[in-house]
Design a protein around this motif. Structure first.
Motif, mmCIF file in Angstrom:
data_model
loop_
_atom_site.group_PDB
_atom_site.id
_atom_site.type_symbol
_atom_site.label_atom_id
_atom_site.label_comp_id
_atom_site.label_asym_id
_atom_site.label_seq_id
_atom_site.Cartn_x
_atom_site.Cartn_y
_atom_site.Cartn_z
ATOM 1 N N CYS A 253 21.215 24.522 30.682
ATOM 2 C CA CYS A 253 21.635 22.877 30.864
ATOM 3 C C CYS A 253 21.150 22.388 31.807
ATOM 4 O O CYS A 253 20.728 22.746 32.482
ATOM 5 C CB CYS A 253 22.922 23.120 29.918
ATOM 6 N N HIS A 260 22.963 29.274 29.510
ATOM 7 C CA HIS A 260 23.358 29.751 27.527
ATOM 8 C C HIS A 260 22.714 30.319 26.485
ATOM 9 O O HIS A 260 21.358 30.409 26.423
ATOM 10 C CB HIS A 260 23.488 28.631 27.013
ATOM 11 N N CYS A 315 31.295 25.186 29.718
ATOM 12 C CA CYS A 315 30.976 25.463 30.412
ATOM 13 C C CYS A 315 31.102 23.133 30.236
ATOM 14 O O CYS A 315 30.938 22.988 29.124
ATOM 15 C CB CYS A 315 29.178 25.263 29.847
ATOM 16 N N CYS A 317 28.844 20.757 29.876
ATOM 17 C CA CYS A 317 28.186 20.388 28.753
ATOM 18 C C CYS A 317 28.410 20.480 27.261
ATOM 19 O O CYS A 317 27.806 19.000 26.500
ATOM 20 C CB CYS A 317 26.437 20.998 28.715
ATOM 21 N N ARG A 319 28.150 22.512 25.794
ATOM 22 C CA ARG A 319 28.043 23.921 24.586
ATOM 23 C C ARG A 319 28.902 24.688 24.914
ATOM 24 O O ARG A 319 29.748 25.562 26.111
ATOM 25 C CB ARG A 319 26.813 24.491 24.708
HETATM 26 ZN ZN ZN Z 1 25.900 24.093 29.984
#
Ligand code: ZN
Ligand code: AMP
Length: 438
Positions: A253, A260, A315, A317, A319
């Protein structure tokens, strides 16, 4: 860094883990049913282990199931692993294997849909949107790279240029004229294209490229740094394999920290390659993958031979899907040199720590003159090092050996060779020549 908030499918990519596990179990049961009842190979393998589809009551029961090996796919070439008649199959791909029969990938229309979804997530995770112009320089054809990247680019509504691998000068021309913003190819070809850019005297500010999605072969962090510097882009790592449908099993990402794995489609495990025992998060071992949505060609506990580590830490991000580290090597590309295990990736890491060397190398293993294995590493000098004379080149070779010694605890015979003397790759680079097995 690309926009970390861009997510293609929030519902699935950020699904709370408990819910994700429920979905995985439900899909695992469906896959196991299908495999057992529709594919003779699986029925025989399950029966031999004394396990039935009903025995899968939780995800922990996964380890009751037999592994699937590359050989099994080969033995059942071409259509023995299919769970459906050929009339339902809309696409066939095949692995790039150079010896023997290839591994077949077969897709029904739902499989194509799932692949497109996985690749759409990849592009989005790397910051690509419908506004982007994607130049796809992976090989088109039986190899899953070209058409897989193509599928995902169309799915996000980007403008895709099916450039395919090769014809580097034309690639650069298209890149400039069509305003390419995303480059997709193998990392070794990205490096080779950067050289072409320099040779053609194209200055970077004439190009709009902002990121690249690179995979299909091993590459190190040092290689990423080289590519990012030469291209002035963000370089992201993507992982996949024909046996699981192609590229798009896992991808980095915006944070570029491990890939991922799209866990609603692929169920990962790490095992000890020698004993087959499951290992935990954080432990290095062989990646084993089960397809959770693969229909035409169900895949259960496929032993990839790729060595990596799984990381279940959340994470930034958002996710929720676990991440896999860069591939450290393959169980079958590990070189045993005088009893010491050496992976080509360790050699690459050592080389890239030394300035004045190009990230172009070959590894030659030989047992010619003595009974002891000889490990020779040929690595290209930069123009300036080459013109700097013998002593400077010897110093660079010694430096590589120092780094190598630190990483693996042994030395190699390092030869610094002339710039541009090592063959460039357009697809998967061939970096090891093992003369012992010839
Ligand atoms: Zn991520
Ligand atoms: P193929 O099915 O011919 O595309 O080959 C798949 C294999 O390529 C995988 O099993 C890995 O060994 C390798 N591979 C693919 N992507 C990566 C990556 N990002 N890093 C390292 N190796 C990779």
């Amino acid at each position: 860094m690309s926009n970390p908030n861009l997510i293609w499918n929030k519902e699935f990519e950020t699904m709370p883990r408990e819910e994700l596990r429920k979905l995985q179990l439900q899909r695992l049961k469906q896959t196991v049913e299908r495999a057992y009842h529709k594919v003779h190979f699986y029925k025989a393998a399950f029966d031999e282990k004394g396990v039935k589809p009903e025995d899968i009551e939780s995800l922990d029961d996964l380890n009751k199931l037999p592994f699937t090996m590359k050989k099994d796919l080969r033995d059942n070439y071409p259509f023995g692993m299919l769970s459906e008649p050929l009339e339902n199959i809309v696409r066939i791909h095949a692995s790039s294997g150079t010896t023997g029969k290839p591994i077949i990938g077969a897709y029904n229309s739902n499989d194509m849909n799932a692949w497109g979804e996985a690749m759409a997530r990849v592009y989005t995770a790397c910051g690509a949107t419908s506004k982007d112009v994607v130049q796809n320089a992976y090989g088109y054809g039986l190899f899953t790279g070209g058409l897989g990247f193509h599928l995902g680019a169309e799915r996000i509504g980007a403008t895709v240029i099916p450039a395919a691998a090769g014809m580097s000068q034309r690639q650069l021309m298209l890149m400039e004229d069509l305003g390419t913003t995303v480059l997709t190819c193998t990392p070794s070809y990205a490096l080779s294209l950067a050289e072409t850019m320099a040779e053609m005297g194209i200055s970077r500010d004439r190009l709009k490229v902002k990121c690249g999605i690179f995979g299909a072969e091993p590459w190190s962090e040092g290689m990423r740094a080289q590519i990012e510097e030469r291209w002035q882009i963000d370089a992201y790592n993507i992982f996949g394999l024909t046996e699981l449908g192609g590229p798009g099993v896992a991808c980095e990402c915006a944070y570029k920290s491990e890939m991922h794995i799209w866990e609603d489609h692929f169920l990962p495990e790490i095992i000890d390659p020698n004993t087959g025992e499951q290992l935990g998060y954080g432990q290095i071992g062989e990646l084993v993958l089960t397809g959770l949505t693969k229909e035409a060609l169900p895949i259960i506990r496929y032993r990839t031979r790729d060595l990596t580590v799984l990381n279940a830490e959340p994470c930034a991000c958002g996710r929720t899907h676990v991440r896999m580290d860069r591939i450290k090597g393959r169980t079958d590309d590990m070189l045993i040199i005088r009893g010491v295990n050496v992976f080509p990736s360790q050699i690459e890491t050592a080389i890239l720590r030394v300035p004045d060397l190009e990230p172009q190398y070959v590894i030659i293993v030989d047992r010619e003159k003595s009974v002891l294995d000889n490990l020779e590493v040929r690595v290209e000098a930069t123009e300036s090092l080459w013109s700097g004379g013998e002593a400077a080149r010897e110093a660079a070779a010694r430096q590589v050996n120092k780094e190598f010694q630190q990483i693996v605890g042994m030395t190699a015979s390092v030869k610094i060779v002339e710039p541009k003397s090592i063959q460039r790759s357009e697809g998967k680079a061939q970096r090891v020549i093992d003369k012992r097995s010839l």
